[in-house]
Design a protein around this motif. Structure first.
Motif, PDB file in Angstrom:
ATOM      1  N   HIS A  44      38.636  73.874  34.467  1.00  0.00           N
ATOM      2  CA  HIS A  44      38.574  75.311  34.708  1.00  0.00           C
ATOM      3  C   HIS A  44      37.431  75.929  33.914  1.00  0.00           C
ATOM      4  O   HIS A  44      36.913  75.323  32.974  1.00  0.00           O
ATOM      5  CB  HIS A  44      39.882  75.977  34.289  1.00  0.00           C
ATOM      6  CG  HIS A  44      40.136  75.887  32.816  1.00  0.00           C
ATOM      7  ND1 HIS A  44      40.530  74.711  32.194  1.00  0.00           N
ATOM      8  CD2 HIS A  44      40.040  76.802  31.813  1.00  0.00           C
ATOM      9  CE1 HIS A  44      40.667  74.909  30.903  1.00  0.00           C
ATOM     10  NE2 HIS A  44      40.380  76.167  30.637  1.00  0.00           N
ATOM     11  N   VAL A  55      42.399  74.173  43.674  1.00  0.00           N
ATOM     12  CA  VAL A  55      43.151  75.426  43.713  1.00  0.00           C
ATOM     13  C   VAL A  55      42.119  76.555  43.819  1.00  0.00           C
ATOM     14  O   VAL A  55      41.283  76.721  42.928  1.00  0.00           O
ATOM     15  CB  VAL A  55      44.011  75.617  42.452  1.00  0.00           C
ATOM     16  CG1 VAL A  55      44.723  76.974  42.501  1.00  0.00           C
ATOM     17  CG2 VAL A  55      45.026  74.493  42.313  1.00  0.00           C
ATOM     18  N   THR A  63      37.153  79.203  41.033  1.00  0.00           N
ATOM     19  CA  THR A  63      37.047  80.655  40.994  1.00  0.00           C
ATOM     20  C   THR A  63      35.560  81.020  41.013  1.00  0.00           C
ATOM     21  O   THR A  63      34.699  80.144  40.845  1.00  0.00           O
ATOM     22  CB  THR A  63      37.675  81.217  39.713  1.00  0.00           C
ATOM     23  OG1 THR A  63      36.871  80.786  38.592  1.00  0.00           O
ATOM     24  CG2 THR A  63      39.104  80.721  39.527  1.00  0.00           C
ATOM     25  N   TRP A 117      45.796  80.321  45.027  1.00  0.00           N
ATOM     26  CA  TRP A 117      46.438  80.929  43.868  1.00  0.00           C
ATOM     27  C   TRP A 117      47.215  82.177  44.257  1.00  0.00           C
ATOM     28  O   TRP A 117      48.247  82.504  43.632  1.00  0.00           O
ATOM     29  CB  TRP A 117      45.379  81.264  42.813  1.00  0.00           C
ATOM     30  CG  TRP A 117      45.946  81.802  41.536  1.00  0.00           C
ATOM     31  CD1 TRP A 117      45.857  83.082  41.054  1.00  0.00           C
ATOM     32  CD2 TRP A 117      46.703  81.067  40.562  1.00  0.00           C
ATOM     33  NE1 TRP A 117      46.504  83.191  39.851  1.00  0.00           N
ATOM     34  CE2 TRP A 117      47.034  81.970  39.524  1.00  0.00           C
ATOM     35  CE3 TRP A 117      47.127  79.750  40.470  1.00  0.00           C
ATOM     36  CZ2 TRP A 117      47.771  81.581  38.414  1.00  0.00           C
ATOM     37  CZ3 TRP A 117      47.864  79.363  39.362  1.00  0.00           C
ATOM     38  CH2 TRP A 117      48.179  80.274  38.351  1.00  0.00           C
ATOM     39  N   ILE A 154      44.891  82.040  34.546  1.00  0.00           N
ATOM     40  CA  ILE A 154      45.225  80.979  35.501  1.00  0.00           C
ATOM     41  C   ILE A 154      45.538  79.655  34.809  1.00  0.00           C
ATOM     42  O   ILE A 154      46.643  79.124  34.938  1.00  0.00           O
ATOM     43  CB  ILE A 154      44.070  80.781  36.524  1.00  0.00           C
ATOM     44  CG1 ILE A 154      43.799  82.079  37.289  1.00  0.00           C
ATOM     45  CG2 ILE A 154      44.416  79.654  37.493  1.00  0.00           C
ATOM     46  CD1 ILE A 154      42.651  81.989  38.283  1.00  0.00           C
ATOM     47  N   ALA A 155      44.565  79.103  34.082  1.00  0.00           N
ATOM     48  CA  ALA A 155      44.693  77.732  33.571  1.00  0.00           C
ATOM     49  C   ALA A 155      45.896  77.556  32.658  1.00  0.00           C
ATOM     50  O   ALA A 155      46.683  76.606  32.812  1.00  0.00           O
ATOM     51  CB  ALA A 155      43.406  77.331  32.850  1.00  0.00           C
ATOM     52  N   ILE A 191      40.342  74.299  39.264  1.00  0.00           N
ATOM     53  CA  ILE A 191      40.636  75.713  39.477  1.00  0.00           C
ATOM     54  C   ILE A 191      39.331  76.381  39.876  1.00  0.00           C
ATOM     55  O   ILE A 191      38.480  76.706  39.040  1.00  0.00           O
ATOM     56  CB  ILE A 191      41.233  76.354  38.217  1.00  0.00           C
ATOM     57  CG1 ILE A 191      42.548  75.651  37.854  1.00  0.00           C
ATOM     58  CG2 ILE A 191      41.471  77.845  38.439  1.00  0.00           C
ATOM     59  CD1 ILE A 191      43.200  76.174  36.604  1.00  0.00           C
TER      60      ILE A 191
END
Length: 281
Positions: free
Chosen positions: A153, A240, A208, A264, A161-162, A206
């Motif tokens: 991440h 994700v 983003t 998410w 999030i993480a 993750i």
């Protein structure tokens, strides 16, 4: 390897609420700041508590000070007003739950035996059942557990999030490699990350806007994970997506855009449950 702090957060079989409380001396000077948790078991109509105690910083027995602060913790618990409705039962609030007397003390430094004896003697007349968990507990758990997934991440997504995902997976009996919990002071960042990337069964990305814009560690981790897939000839990446589109992912890596990803926005519980199934716990 998991740290004592990670076990403190994931050793829960009930709804929990936590807060930081400073332990002060008689003059009000802060000695050490501990994390206190209240574990609410509505089915048993009961609650118990746990404390995470960092390095003592010169304080002889912060564990005893934690027990002396139980009144403050119980007052904080009374202000929670958590409400639930169990099947076939009336609505229940956290105010109705009874204290079981169970107190778990997670101490980064082992508690000397003479302090343990003192605490047990003082706790017994009050009906308190004290369990100490320190280095020995952490090492025993580490021997029995091995991280099953690596969480890659961007550091800017850690809090939102993480970390939440790491805790959710851990509470589902899916140990993970997560930098905040898996690294000790003095560890080599590169060596620790490489070890986690190689040993874990799966690697959670993750994805983003922050991750896609990160040309440093995040990019290096992705390249290492993709290289592992090529060498082992198996799929290890579990994407994700959070706040990104298919075009964003395609622009970053066309191959990655072809992978089925979790969203998410579907919620932490849904994402964690599906990841556990994909990891094969």
């Amino acid at each position: 390897m998991a740290t004592l702090k990670e076990y403190f957060f994931k050793d829960a079989r009930a709804l929990t609420q936590h807060a930081e409380f400073p332990i002060t001396d008689r003059d009000g000077n802060e000695l050490v700041k501990v994390i206190s948790r209240v574990h609410l078991n509505f089915e048993a109509n009961a609650f118990y508590v746990s404390f995470y105690i960092p390095a003592r910083n010169g304080v002889d027995c912060p564990e005893l000070l934690c027990l002396n602060s139980l009144g403050q913790l119980f007052e904080w618990k009374r202000n929670l007003h958590v409400t639930t409705r169990l099947p076939n039962l009336q609505e229940t609030t956290s105010d109705d739950l009874r204290f079981t007397g169970r107190i778990f003390l997670y101490s980064e430094e082992p508690v000397p035996d003479h302090f343990k004896e003192q605490i047990w003697q003082e706790a017994k007349p009050l009906g308190h059942l004290i369990e100490f968990r320190s280095v020995e507990y952490m090492e025993a758990r580490n021997r029995a557990e091995k991280p099953l997934a690596f969480i890659s991440h961007d550091s800017r997504d850690k809090a939102e999030i993480a970390e939440k995902l790491a805790i959710a997976l851990s509470t589902r009996m899916c140990p993970v490699w997560y930098d905040e919990y898996s690294m000790q002071v003095g560890d080599s960042l590169r060596e620790s990350i490489e070890k986690g990337l190689k040993e874990c069964r799966k690697c959670i990305l993750i994805l983003t806007p922050n991750f896609l814009a990160n040309g440093g560690w995040a990019k290096t981790e992705y390249q290492s994970i993709f290289t592992r897939e090529l060498i082992e000839r198996q799929k290890v990446i579990l994407p994700v997506w959070a706040g990104v589109t298919a075009k964003d992912i395609y622009d970053y890596s066309p191959i990655l855009a072809d992978r089925v990803a979790l969203q998410w926005d579907d919620g932490l519980d849904t994402v964690a449950t599906k990841l556990v199934a994909a990891i094969g716990v």
